[in-house]
Write a protein that holds these residues in place. Structure first.
Motif, PDB file in Angstrom:
ATOM      1  N   ASN A  84       0.868  -1.173   0.000  1.00 57.58           N
ATOM      2  CA  ASN A  84       0.000   0.000   0.000  1.00 57.58           C
ATOM      3  C   ASN A  84       0.907   1.226   0.000  1.00 57.58           C
ATOM      4  O   ASN A  84       1.781   1.352   0.841  1.00 57.58           O
ATOM      5  N   MET A  85       0.706   2.123  -0.968  1.00 52.95           N
ATOM      6  CA  MET A  85       1.567   3.304  -1.083  1.00 52.95           C
ATOM      7  C   MET A  85       0.961   4.441  -0.254  1.00 52.95           C
ATOM      8  O   MET A  85      -0.192   4.825  -0.450  1.00 52.95           O
ATOM      9  N   ILE A  91      -2.314  10.025   3.084  1.00 55.67           N
ATOM     10  CA  ILE A  91      -3.060   9.548   1.913  1.00 55.67           C
ATOM     11  C   ILE A  91      -2.706   8.085   1.711  1.00 55.67           C
ATOM     12  O   ILE A  91      -1.526   7.735   1.566  1.00 55.67           O
ATOM     13  N   ASN A  92      -3.703   7.222   1.733  1.00 58.89           N
ATOM     14  CA  ASN A  92      -3.520   5.817   1.385  1.00 58.89           C
ATOM     15  C   ASN A  92      -3.835   5.665  -0.101  1.00 58.89           C
ATOM     16  O   ASN A  92      -5.003   5.648  -0.494  1.00 58.89           O
ATOM     17  N   TYR A  99      -5.377  14.299  -5.498  1.00 55.71           N
ATOM     18  CA  TYR A  99      -5.526  13.643  -4.198  1.00 55.71           C
ATOM     19  C   TYR A  99      -4.736  14.411  -3.128  1.00 55.71           C
ATOM     20  O   TYR A  99      -5.217  14.612  -2.008  1.00 55.71           O
ATOM     21  N   VAL A 100      -3.521  14.835  -3.484  1.00 59.01           N
ATOM     22  CA  VAL A 100      -2.701  15.594  -2.543  1.00 59.01           C
ATOM     23  C   VAL A 100      -3.392  16.901  -2.167  1.00 59.01           C
ATOM     24  O   VAL A 100      -3.474  17.272  -0.996  1.00 59.01           O
ATOM     25  N   LEU A 121      -6.942  10.204   3.999  1.00 57.37           N
ATOM     26  CA  LEU A 121      -7.714  10.153   2.760  1.00 57.37           C
ATOM     27  C   LEU A 121      -7.386   8.826   2.105  1.00 57.37           C
ATOM     28  O   LEU A 121      -6.237   8.581   1.721  1.00 57.37           O
ATOM     29  N   ASP A 122      -8.377   7.944   2.013  1.00 58.26           N
ATOM     30  CA  ASP A 122      -8.182   6.651   1.362  1.00 58.26           C
ATOM     31  C   ASP A 122      -8.615   6.770  -0.092  1.00 58.26           C
ATOM     32  O   ASP A 122      -9.802   6.987  -0.378  1.00 58.26           O
ATOM     33  N   ALA A 123      -7.651   6.650  -1.005  1.00 59.03           N
ATOM     34  CA  ALA A 123      -7.980   6.672  -2.427  1.00 59.03           C
ATOM     35  C   ALA A 123      -8.644   5.349  -2.796  1.00 59.03           C
ATOM     36  O   ALA A 123      -8.161   4.278  -2.406  1.00 59.03           O
TER      37      ALA A 123
END
Length: 367
Positions: A152-153, A301-302, A289-290, A264-266
């Motif tokens: 997971n990044m 941020i996931n 997202y950022v 924040l989970d993408a």
């Protein structure tokens, strides 16, 4: 783990069998919980990822009638099929976690033996971080085999980033130039927020774009039904984020994500690859997202799995994940161990886009 999140997924995926296991103590107080999804999975879905010897193992297994030919495996998954990370098991902090993991393994087996209609072929407990392995390795005593999957990044946001310009300023020149080029290429894109009022008219095209991404994925447990977004928006409002990307009045992409406490989970994205290079659609999504995370004042941020290298170029770092798998049949389970030895995360070159912080920069001597 929110009730409405799980309920929304269950409602919109009738082809998946959902179960929930709650462990209780002697006073009938809950001590642990796991979310279960039972799916039909075709082994060919990961054939592109297999090494040559692993293919031979699979061929031998089929000749011995141990691994089914073309017939999908019925897999019981403890975890969330559609989300990366530890989102399947919750254990009370006061409990002995090793003991609870053993009880969960027994409860999962008991669930399948109590209901003969389930006819489970394999059990999969997914996405444990390295810090959890000391506990979850207890599963090895119950025939489970651990194997690594793509990480997971995760991007940890700097407290000093008050806006997107602060984020860009923290980058090395090379990566800042790359970011500005992506923003320039994507300048022609029109970005709109999806709401409950307009989501129905966009969903058919969004579904097509999602399928393009899902088809390109080397590993996909199950297809996500985008109708779920309607329930997500109804239940979580502005905390569930949906944005569409338009080019000349045509949707060429979308992103989705949820505010999960301080993160924040993408979630899933959709891309028209015809325009991806010329208009840097995916890169723009990552930078958006950022920007969303900074605006929402979250810490993390996931970004999830896949495309690890490009995610690292925006500052994300890998968080290793381990999955445990066990086949119901003892002999097949032994062959499965050989099979899993050939499944490895896709290697990538980790990028380091941020300037090194000089700890002495703001230091003032007291002498």
């Amino acid at each position: 783990m929110h009730r409405n999140f799980l309920k929304s997924i269950e409602k919109n995926h009738p082809n998946i069998n959902f179960k929930y296991i709650i462990l209780v103590d002697e006073n009938l107080k809950p001590k642990a919980f796991t979310s279960i999804q039972i799916i039909n999975f075709n082994l060919e879905a990961i054939q592109n990822n297999l090494e040559s010897f692993t293919k031979k193992v699979k061929e031998i297994g089929r000749k011995l009638h141990i691994i089914p030919n073309k017939k999908p495996l019925k897999i019981l998954i403890s975890g969330n099929t559609f989300v990366s990370g530890e989102h399947g098991i919750f254990i009370n902090q006061t409990e002995d976690k090793k003991s609870v993991i053993k009880d969960l393994a027994k409860a999962i087996l008991q669930l399948t033996t109590a209901d003969n209609k389930l006819k489970i072929d394999a059990f999969l407990l997914k996405d444990f971080e390295n810090e959890s392995l000391l506990i979850t390795d207890e599963l090895k005593n119950y025939g489970y085999h651990p194997f690594s999957v793509e990480p997971n990044m995760i991007l940890h946001l700097n407290d000093n980033w008050q806006n997107f310009e602060d984020y860009l300023a923290a980058m090395k020149t090379k990566f800042r130039v790359k970011a500005k080029k992506a923003l320039q290429l994507s300048g022609a894109l029109k970005i709109e927020t999806v709401t409950l009022n307009n989501i129905n008219q966009h969903l058919p095209k969004m579904t097509q774009l999602y399928q393009k991404v899902a088809t390109n994925a080397s590993f996909n447990l199950a297809d996500f039904n985008l109708q779920t977004y309607i329930d997500f928006k109804a239940n979580f409002g502005d905390n569930y984020i949906l944005k569409t990307y338009w080019l000349n009045d045509k949707i060429v992409g979308f992103l989705s994500g949820i505010i999960n406490h301080n993160a924040l989970d993408a979630h899933f994205v959709g891309i028209d690859y015809k325009y991806n290079k010329t208009h840097a659609i995916y890169q723009r999504m990552l930078y958006d997202y950022v920007q969303i995370a900074i605006q929402k004042k979250v810490n993390i941020i996931n970004f999830g799995r896949t495309a690890s290298e490009i995610k690292s170029s925006v500052g994300a770092e890998p968080n290793d994940l381990t999955i445990y798998l066990r086949h119901k049949k003892r002999i097949t389970n032994r062959i499965l161990k050989l099979f899993l030895q050939g499944v490895q995360p896709t290697p990538f070159q980790q990028k380091f886009p941020f300037k090194k912080i000089n700890l002495n920069e703001n230091y003032q001597s007291i002498n």
